[in-house]
Design a protein around this motif. Structure first.
Motif, short mmCIF file in Angstrom:
data_model
loop_
_atom_site.label_atom_id
_atom_site.label_comp_id
_atom_site.label_asym_id
_atom_site.label_seq_id
_atom_site.Cartn_x
_atom_site.Cartn_y
_atom_site.Cartn_z
N ALA A 259 0.81 -1.22 0.00
CA ALA A 259 0.00 0.00 0.00
C ALA A 259 0.84 1.27 0.00
N GLU A 260 2.16 1.15 -0.04
CA GLU A 260 2.99 2.35 0.09
C GLU A 260 2.69 3.40 -0.96
N ASN A 261 2.58 3.00 -2.21
CA ASN A 261 2.34 3.99 -3.27
C ASN A 261 0.99 4.70 -3.08
N GLU A 262 0.01 3.96 -2.59
CA GLU A 262 -1.29 4.57 -2.32
C GLU A 262 -1.16 5.66 -1.27
N TRP A 263 -0.44 5.38 -0.19
CA TRP A 263 -0.27 6.38 0.87
C TRP A 263 0.53 7.58 0.37
N ARG A 264 1.44 7.34 -0.54
CA ARG A 264 2.23 8.47 -1.06
C ARG A 264 1.39 9.38 -1.96
N ARG A 265 0.28 8.91 -2.46
CA ARG A 265 -0.64 9.78 -3.19
C ARG A 265 -1.29 10.80 -2.24
N TRP A 266 -1.42 10.43 -0.97
CA TRP A 266 -2.20 11.20 -0.02
C TRP A 266 -1.36 12.06 0.93
N PHE A 267 -0.14 11.57 1.25
CA PHE A 267 0.68 12.24 2.26
C PHE A 267 2.14 12.29 1.82
#
Length: 495
Positions: A259-267
């Motif tokens: 999920a790292e790339n998903e979180w980097r979209r947000w924060f």
């Protein structure tokens, strides 16, 4: 009939600012951020306009013999207008002074020597990842000679921390001593699980020099953080303030490496740590006495009793709406759902999102057969004592996967929700954890037929759990404690 009239509040510059934002940049900004909005370049212009207006009105009020056609009511109205303008001018001056002080205190925090100290920032209710992170780290901290502070949101959280004998900053910034100020400036690590917007307006500045570990408050299918934007015509200093709290963090804690790339979209963050959420540990073990802080124990006992009697305990946990606040659940058929489950002898427990919990007194009158979890309490020790979950977009569904129990997605207003409340990032639900229903009739049928208990849905839940949770062992608190020790070492090595 439910009262849906808006409630307004006035800002008293001598009082504390309201509590910080929760969830996904919630809609209650006026109440919670009004005292800390940045005024920017508009402030000087506002000062000049107000001063000119005050001087002009004073001159007109002094001309008692001459008529004042511009002001209805003559001199009396002019004096009233002067008072209002003076009050607003004082308000602006104090906000400007606060902004300047915080800017300077950030510099002080970044250059102040750091110590073996961690500050855990509570959210508007003590029941999220910070609560369990703080509880998990306490004993480790004592053994390692580390001070673990709680920064509370309210007096009740301060009381809870003191009941455990743990260090806690005062809720009111006016009650902070010089030692409290030194402790905040000396903290090497700060831990949050939400936007860092505290009732103490100085707190984020005082902790700006600490390494920031962000736990967030759940896996999201809603666009949040840097992806929850607004057209520029709607941009406000308040919205900009929220965006400014989306990083940069030293670490962001998640539940799965994928999920790292998903979180980097947000924060914005330096390093990602897929170690699991501390709050989920209590799903896989018996709660301790400390775990039961801020838990609705009456509801917990009711769920335990119902399950022991062989009844179904259905938890309905929807997220909030930006429109039809709270009342939408009545339109969705909550009364019929509650009544039919009650007639079957089963227990329905309703946990509204904190944003909508102020509506509970009215909803209790409208739906007397529903049982509502007490506002702003911790539901995690309650989850293992439910038999199934009904939700829509809430991150609770992803935590509930660890219990491997039936889940029903009830989305009665889906088109309106995505049009008027939130944009979804629904890709992670390409496989649904249970049946998706759009009306209370379909929901009742799915419950009656136990549709969510099918083998196919069980396999889907397991697939989602394995994809979204790298750990299923109830040891996330231990892993986080080790991470915080590492962060402390990095902070102190940099001194």
């Amino acid at each position: 009939m439910i009262d849906v009239s808006p409630h307004t509040s006035t800002y008293d510059p001598a009082s504390l600012p309201p509590a910080g934002l929760g969830a996904d940049v919630g809609p209650d900004w006026d109440e919670r951020l009004g005292a800390v909005e940045a005024l920017g370049g508009q402030l000087s212009q506002a000062f000049e306009q107000l001063v000119e207006a005050v001087v002009g009105l004073q001159e007109q009020a002094q001309q008692q013999a001459a008529p004042v056609p511009q002001l209805a009511g003559g001199a009396e109205a002019a004096l009233a207008a002067i008072g209002a303008l003076n009050s607003r001018l004082v308000d602006l001056e104090q906000q400007f002074a606060l902004e300047r002080s915080c800017r300077d205190l950030e510099r002080v925090s970044r250059m102040h020597p750091k110590e073996r100290s961690v500050v855990f920032v509570a959210t508007t209710y003590l029941g999220c990842n910070v609560k369990y992170a703080w509880l998990a780290f306490r004993e480790r901290a004592k053994a390692e000679g580390i001070t673990a502070w709680l920064l509370p949101q309210n007096a009740e959280q301060e009381r809870m921390a003191k009941s455990l004998g743990e260090p806690c900053f005062p809720t009111r910034h006016a009650d902070w001593s010089a030692e409290h100020l030194r402790a905040a400036l000396s903290a090497a690590v700060v831990v949050t699980c939400d936007h860092f917007l505290n009732p103490n307006p100085y707190a984020p500045a005082l902790l700006a020099g600490a390494r920031h570990v962000q736990l967030w408050h759940g896996i999201s299918i809603k666009e949040i953080g840097l992806r929850n934007l607004t057209p520029m015509r709607n941009m406000t200093p308040r919205f900009a303030k929220v965006l400014a709290t989306t990083g940069p963090y030293t670490r962001l804690v998640g539940t799965a490496a994928s999920a790292e790339n998903e979180w980097r979209r947000w924060f914005s963050f330096e390093r990602y740590a897929p170690i699991g959420y501390p709050r989920n540990d209590v799903l896989l073990r018996e709660p301790t006495e400390a775990d039961l802080l801020n838990v609705d124990t009456e509801m917990l006992d009711a769920a335990r009793t119902a399950r022991a009697a062989g009844k179904r305990v259905v938890l309905y946990a929807p997220t909030f709406r930006d429109v039809k606040r709270g009342t939408w659940v009545v339109d969705a058929g909550l009364e019929r759902l509650a009544k039919q489950l009650d007639e079957r002898g089963d227990l329905l427990i309703v946990n509204l999102h904190p944003v909508e919990q102020p509506m509970i007194p009215q909803l209790k009158e409208a739906v007397p057969t529903a049982r509502f979890v007490a506002p702003r309490t911790d539901i995690y020790p309650l989850l293992p004592h439910t038999t199934e979950l009904v939700t829509d977009y809430s991150s609770v569904m992803f935590d509930y996967l660890l219990l491997d129990r039936p889940i029903i997605l009830f989305r009665p207003d889906h088109a309106e929700y995505i049009a008027r409340s939130r944009t979804l990032y629904d890709d992670k639900l390409d496989v649904k954890p249970g049946p998706l229903v759009a009306s209370v009739n379909e929901l009742l049928l799915a419950l009656r037929n136990r549709a969510a208990e099918s083998g196919a849905h069980a396999r889907h839940r397991q697939a989602l759990r394995d994809r979204l949770h790298d750990h299923h062992d109830g040891q996330s608190g231990e892993r986080l404690s080790a991470l915080l020790l590492e962060e402390l070492g990095l902070a102190l090595d940099a001194e």
